[in-house]
Motif scaffolding. Sequence first.
Motif, PDB file in Angstrom:
ATOM      1  N   SER A  92     -48.621  61.563 -39.143  1.00 26.41           N
ATOM      2  CA  SER A  92     -48.336  62.654 -40.273  1.00 26.41           C
ATOM      3  C   SER A  92     -47.398  63.321 -40.139  1.00 26.41           C
ATOM      4  O   SER A  92     -46.657  63.888 -38.842  1.00 26.41           O
ATOM      5  CB  SER A  92     -49.644  63.470 -40.548  1.00 26.41           C
ATOM      6  N   GLN A  93     -46.834  64.273 -41.198  1.00 28.71           N
ATOM      7  CA  GLN A  93     -45.743  65.114 -41.101  1.00 28.71           C
ATOM      8  C   GLN A  93     -46.235  66.370 -40.222  1.00 28.71           C
ATOM      9  O   GLN A  93     -45.316  66.941 -39.440  1.00 28.71           O
ATOM     10  CB  GLN A  93     -45.490  65.588 -42.512  1.00 28.71           C
ATOM     11  N   GLN A 146     -48.226  66.091 -37.559  1.00 29.87           N
ATOM     12  CA  GLN A 146     -48.266  65.666 -36.112  1.00 29.87           C
ATOM     13  C   GLN A 146     -47.053  65.683 -35.644  1.00 29.87           C
ATOM     14  O   GLN A 146     -46.452  65.965 -34.550  1.00 29.87           O
ATOM     15  CB  GLN A 146     -48.973  64.437 -36.161  1.00 29.87           C
ATOM     16  N   ALA A 153     -50.225  59.360 -32.657  1.00 31.80           N
ATOM     17  CA  ALA A 153     -50.839  60.000 -33.414  1.00 31.80           C
ATOM     18  C   ALA A 153     -52.487  60.394 -32.679  1.00 31.80           C
ATOM     19  O   ALA A 153     -53.240  61.264 -33.167  1.00 31.80           O
ATOM     20  CB  ALA A 153     -51.087  59.298 -34.708  1.00 31.80           C
TER      21      ALA A 153
END
Length: 184
Positions: free
Chosen positions: A52-53, A55, A176
């Motif tokens: 994700s952005q 992360q 992630a």
Amino acid sequence: MGGQRAARLTSQQRKAKRVQMKVINTRFMAAILMLVLLALTRAAAEPASPLSQSQWKKLLELTDKLGSRNVILSPIPGLLGLTKLEDNLPSIEVETDDGKFGFVRSRHNPDDFIFYAIVDAKMFVFRTSAELRILAAVRCGFVKRPSGGAEHPNPTVISIDEQAQVLFQATLAAFAKEKELKGV
């Protein structure tokens, strides 16, 4: 009679202009539709990042804060288009807990990003954009030295095909899942 003829021509000209405008509008709408379809097709071809952005932002912060200083030896940085072929690249690096995946950031240009994956005595190295798209890829051997470190024989530029994309997505997914990035 001359006045009526002039009026009829004007009427015909107006009708022709309306038809012409409809054709132009139709072509314009078709062009817009084609652009939208092209954008949708491209978006569908690029899989969503498992990272994700938030992360990604956290990974950059962790790398700067906790990463180990390293040097990527030539010719790998050159094959990725980051340096001249014979130049090394000073970098800062973090790895997943199992050591199979890594993220590297150039110390010369912090916007140069590299991910790597070690699979079956081979290392796959991906130069990426900030949007996590592969810009270049290299495959090389991976041989651990008894004294520490590793050798990377026979580096070769590889195409960014479906297999490379799958391996890159697996690399992002591995990051992630790391405890420092989970739940971010």
